[in-house]
Every structure is written in C-alpha cells, then in structure tokens.
Design an enzyme around this catalytic site. Sequence first.
Site, PDB file in Angstrom:
ATOM      1  N   GLU A 229      -5.614  -8.570   0.807  1.00 23.62           N
ATOM      2  CA  GLU A 229      -6.259  -8.222   2.080  1.00 23.62           C
ATOM      3  C   GLU A 229      -7.733  -7.945   1.807  1.00 23.62           C
ATOM      4  O   GLU A 229      -8.068  -7.277   0.829  1.00 23.62           O
ATOM      5  CB  GLU A 229      -5.669  -6.949   2.720  1.00 23.62           C
ATOM      6  CG  GLU A 229      -4.293  -7.114   3.305  1.00 23.62           C
ATOM      7  CD  GLU A 229      -3.760  -5.830   3.927  1.00 23.62           C
ATOM      8  OE1 GLU A 229      -4.553  -4.965   4.356  1.00 23.62           O
ATOM      9  OE2 GLU A 229      -2.514  -5.704   3.978  1.00 23.62           O
TER      10      GLU A 229
ATOM     11  N   GLU B 106       0.788  -1.238   0.000  1.00 22.27           N
ATOM     12  CA  GLU B 106       0.000   0.000   0.000  1.00 22.27           C
ATOM     13  C   GLU B 106       0.820   1.289   0.000  1.00 22.27           C
ATOM     14  O   GLU B 106       0.777   2.068   0.971  1.00 22.27           O
ATOM     15  CB  GLU B 106      -0.959   0.003   1.195  1.00 22.27           C
ATOM     16  CG  GLU B 106      -1.937  -1.151   1.190  1.00 22.27           C
ATOM     17  CD  GLU B 106      -3.026  -1.015   2.261  1.00 22.27           C
ATOM     18  OE1 GLU B 106      -2.906  -0.138   3.132  1.00 22.27           O
ATOM     19  OE2 GLU B 106      -3.996  -1.779   2.207  1.00 22.27           O
TER      20      GLU B 106
END
Length: 451
Positions: free
Chosen positions: A351, A166
């Site tokens: 995720e 991320e």
Amino acid sequence: MTSAPLFPKGFLWGAATSAYQIEGSPLADGAAPSVWHRFAHTPGLVANGDTGDVACDHYRRFREDVALMKELGLTAYRFSVSWSRVLPEGTGPVNAKGLDFYRRLVDALREAGIVPLATLFHWDLPAALDDRGGWLNRDVARWFADYTRVVVRALDGVALWATLNEPWVVTHGGYLQGGLAPGHRNLFEAPLAAHNLLRAHAEGVRALKSEGTSPVGLVVNLEPKVPASRSPEDLAATARADAYMNRQFLDPVFLGRYPDELRDVFGEAWPEFPAADLDLLRTPFDFLGVNYYSRSVVRDDPSERPVRASRVRQEGALHTEMDWEVYAPGLFDILTWVTARYGRVPLYVTENGAAFSDPPSAGPDGILDPLRTGYLRDHLRAAGRALAAGVDLRGYFAWSFLDNFEWSHGFSKRFGLVHVDYATLRRTPKASGRFYAEVIRTGGASLDAAG
Ligand code: FCB
C-alpha cells in the site's frame, strides 16, 4: 537520452483494496456481520454515520472493476477476503455463496491477465468471533488457520497470499486507542491482541504451506521514526516509538523476540509470553508486504500514552487530507532499513497512496489530481532507488484502486486512482490513474520525464 529501466521484468504493478471498504452487501447471500459492520452501525463512531452497506458496490460490480483495472494496465491486484462471508460464524459451516464470490473474482482477474494477491484478514473479524473474545482469545490462531485452509482450497488461482493486514493498526486502533473496531481502550489488552495476531499469522502460514506452494507473506505498516533532536530524551522516545509500531511485529517474526523497549512502553501491562510461542512466531514465510504512507518526526512527550512520544508536525511540508506528511524519501529509508535489519527479504510495497480532496462528481474534464499524481511519482521514484540500492522489491500496489470507505473517516477521504461518485456509483479514472497507467506501460521509464 534513455536510462536503464529501474524496474525489472515481472515487477508487479498493482493497486490494493479491502473487502469491507469496497464490497458493500455485507450481509448478502448468507454472510454474517463483521466487527466493522457493528462498529459502523453504532451511532457516533464513523464520520457522517457512513457504513459499508453499499460502499462501492464492488460485490455486484466486480466485473466492471476488473475491466477498469485491465484498461489501466494493472498487472496485479491486492484484495481481501471477508471472513464472515466465507464462514458466517467464523468457524464451522462454510457459506458456499460467499466463497463463490471470491472464486468468480479470481477467475475474472485471471482472464484479464491480472495477478491476484489475496489478504486473508483486513480488519473485518467475524462478529461471532468477537463475541468469543476475538483477538484476545488464544483460540483465534486455530480459528484463523481453519479459515485459511477453507479459502486456500477454494481459490487455487491466487498467486500470492497475505495473512494479516497491519496488525499494529488492529491492536492500537482496535484495542488501545479505540477509534477502530472493536473499539476497546485497554492497555492490558493491546499486547495480548498483538501477540495473538502474530500467532494467527504463523498458524496461517503453516496452514498455507501444508496446502500448497503459493508464496505467503505478512503485511505491516511501517514508518521511519526520526528524532526531533539529538537530546537523549528524544532519542529514547524515538526508539520506543519505533519498537511500538515497527519492531513489535517484525522482530518476533524474523528474530524470534520482542524488542526490549516494549517492557518500558507497556509497564505492568506487558505479559510474559511462553517461549514456545516465540518459536511459533518465527515460522518462515516468503515475503513481507510494506504499507508506507508517511514518516514521523518524534519528540519525548510524557503525556502521550503508552509510548510517551509524539509526532512533531513538519510545518511547511505538504500534508494529505489525513494530515500525514508527504515524505517520499521515507519509502526508500524504510525499505532499505528492513533489508539491513532483517536480511534481503523479498518485499512488496502493498500500500502507498494519498488522500487529497476531489469533487463528489467528475466534471467534463474528469478528475484532475496533481497532488496525488506528484505523490505517486515521487514514491515510485523512491521505490526505484531502493531497487537500485539492492532491495529485493518485487512489486508496488497503490492504495487504492477506488475511492472507498476509509474506516472511521467514512467516505470523506478519497485515496483512489479511480474516482467513485457515491450518488451514482459511477467510476472515473483520475489523472493520477492515467499517470500510473503510463508508468506501467513504460515499465517505469516514463518516471524519468515526469516533471
Ligand atoms: C491503511 C489500511 C487501508 C487504508 C489505508 C489508508 O492503514 O490498511 O485499509 O485505510 O491505511
């Protein structure tokens, strides 16, 4: 009636964690602090003064945790490597004991028949490198490639590698909005940090490719941005929000350019990047990891800097403890969007999960968490629909295997399939964990009947 299984043979059924969030013992056996250690030890920055000093004590209990993964039937596990355990100064001498921890973890996973996916950077930059400018220093790309080589040579049992987790959250939270380590608030730094993260990713890919053959990928968080109305202002705000969070990272690595809207978003803070850098960013890699939690309905909002757009809360919809709207079709939308825009890239959902409140200790009935179970069920169905629509989806990793240290929220948000009692560190699989185990056991077929 039995329907054809949605998920192909060999599909990876996993769960994910990250080093600082679960390991504890951040300074043990020769390790040095990361920016997250410093951030959490600065009073007032993390809820309740929580730190990762103990976390889930996974550093010492990893065998018990791997046994639990096996009990639940996970076929894959995504973890991250703490850079400052392996290289306390970030560069230079290797801390053999730190590296050994990951070697033992990978061996234990292999013995349990669980496929290891290792992320090299999940936000815990060595503090020593932050002292040298961290993600603002162009040398960070070389530091990252050198670190990558050390880890890859030592952990040959890792089946899949991810460079970064991320990059958007690192730059937005860490350099612009300041709620995450290293806590800067500087519009001019954010695009430089983002660019250097992508340069590090590309140099990391090159280092991995020169060392071996395991597939290597990048993990990004993506969110479909949906206009709140058809007004030209809301449509433009939606395009800016999408460019900022989603395309800022994917356009350079797949198309070799930044989205035009970023010039508008950052104004004079948007730098000219050397053309050679953009060639580097386009270094080919093998898969994209998509972290998906929610969508965002967007309206024009001049007061919200830098994108001049804000989220319209969907009253009436279910929201998690993070105040994120539960919107399972968004997973289908984002996976099909990636495939349409960038081609049929091999994808993993790296995720996906939800924080709902659970009691601090498990009672005699364990932990009953129907909201989390419903979240998983609906998102797994959406993943199945994406597969049926032609997306090359190869695995799904629930966030998270364990309840853990949720960054600035400390231990107040529980995402685990497995409950952790922070007073005793006892682990208890939740009903959602049992539900997921059944999905895995049936290769997804149990989703058909699941309410
Ligand atoms: C993601 C992070 C992960 C966790 C989840 C809830 O942004 O990658 O570490 O905090 O959110």
